[in-house]
Write a protein that holds these residues in place. Structure first.
Motif, mmCIF file in Angstrom:
data_model
loop_
_atom_site.group_PDB
_atom_site.id
_atom_site.type_symbol
_atom_site.label_atom_id
_atom_site.label_comp_id
_atom_site.label_asym_id
_atom_site.label_seq_id
_atom_site.Cartn_x
_atom_site.Cartn_y
_atom_site.Cartn_z
ATOM 1 N N CYS A 1 -1.278 0.258 -1.415
ATOM 2 C CA CYS A 1 -1.609 -0.285 -2.732
ATOM 3 C C CYS A 1 -1.363 0.738 -3.833
ATOM 4 O O CYS A 1 -0.707 0.438 -4.843
ATOM 5 C CB CYS A 1 -3.066 -0.736 -2.748
ATOM 6 N N VAL B 1 -6.707 -4.757 -2.208
ATOM 7 C CA VAL B 1 -6.847 -4.209 -0.848
ATOM 8 C C VAL B 1 -7.941 -4.947 -0.080
ATOM 9 O O VAL B 1 -7.705 -5.499 0.995
ATOM 10 C CB VAL B 1 -7.141 -2.695 -0.893
ATOM 11 N N SER C 1 -3.896 0.634 4.124
ATOM 12 C CA SER C 1 -3.867 -0.387 3.077
ATOM 13 C C SER C 1 -4.099 0.228 1.703
ATOM 14 O O SER C 1 -3.447 -0.155 0.720
ATOM 15 C CB SER C 1 -4.925 -1.458 3.360
ATOM 16 N N LEU C 2 -4.996 1.182 1.627
ATOM 17 C CA LEU C 2 -5.251 1.861 0.349
ATOM 18 C C LEU C 2 -4.023 2.627 -0.112
ATOM 19 O O LEU C 2 -3.651 2.589 -1.298
ATOM 20 C CB LEU C 2 -6.441 2.815 0.491
#
Length: 242
Positions: free
Chosen positions: A107, A17, A103-104
């Motif tokens: 992922c 990330v 984004s976290l």
């Protein structure tokens, strides 16, 4: 176990990330005083709850073997405990926080368990999968608003990450020596084992489910003293000095 999960999560997020960005990954409690001191982009993974995952509890015992394949001990199966992390992003602008949370989430959604190649220490040695879930609804007995109220901070967008970590520490029960056939002998005969009563009669000990026959023996004046034919199984055990 908990610190190993922390290390794995930190390594995963930094590699997939953050990708070298100057963003800190911390595990502090996001209280009001802590938030006032944050002066750089930060991802916070706050461990706020630890409880056993009862759906994964197993019964019975596991066998432990030596190099010859002999059972030397037995132990309980591992028990799984759910580690609940409150993931938040801290930047100067809400838009940047939302972008970082996205984004976290992307992922963590790619994995149903922590990547085995990133597990270290005991988690890497035992070879058991470490399941995890992200952003599921909270259980009925807990809400994220209550967590923020307990921290004394303001409600903030967050992701709920739950990792089910196996804990192998349990009592070990030594196993007895293996059963061999050198001290156990089975003999088949035409008559059941015999005993002599006080009156001199010879009595046949009954086979399970049969009837005992009693006939006068030589001491009682019988010339032959033969017993009624039957089938018996005599089991004897011999023990060595060692």
């Amino acid at each position: 176990m908990i610190h190993e999960v922390d290390d794995t999560l930190r390594a995963l997020l930094r590699a997939e990330v953050l990708e070298g960005a100057q963003i800190a990954v911390v595990f502090d409690a996001p209280t009001r005083d802590w938030a006032a001191k944050v002066n750089a982009p930060t991802v916070n993974l706050y461990l706020y709850d630890i409880r056993e995952d009862m759906r994964r509890r197993e019964r019975g015992l596991y066998n432990e073997y030596d190099e010859r394949g002999t059972v030397v001990a037995r132990r309980r199966p591992p028990r799984f405990f759910k580690l609940s992390y409150l993931i938040t992003a801290w930047t100067k602008r809400p838009e940047d926080e939302h972008r970082l949370l996205s984004s976290l989430l992307s992922c963590l959604l790619r994995y149903e368990a922590l990547p085995p190649e990133r597990l270290t220490g005991i988690l890497g040695d035992i070879g058991v999968a470490v399941p995890m879930t992200i952003a599921l609804p909270p259980p009925e007995d807990r809400s994220f608003a209550d967590v923020w109220s307990a921290l004394g901070g303001e409600l903030k967008p967050s992701l709920d990450l739950v990792v089910s970590v196996p804990v192998t520490e349990s009592p070990t029960y030594p196993a007895g020596p293996p059963v061999g056939d050198e001290g156990l002998h089975a003999r088949f005969g035409d008559h059941a084992p015999e005993e002599r009563g006080r009156t001199g009669t010879r009595r046949s000990m009954p086979v399970y489910g049969g009837k005992a026959d009693t006939e006068p023996g030589p001491e009682a004046g019988s010339e032959t003293g033969t017993a009624r034919p039957g089938l018996s199984l005599r089991i004897t055990e011999t023990r060595g000095d060692g």
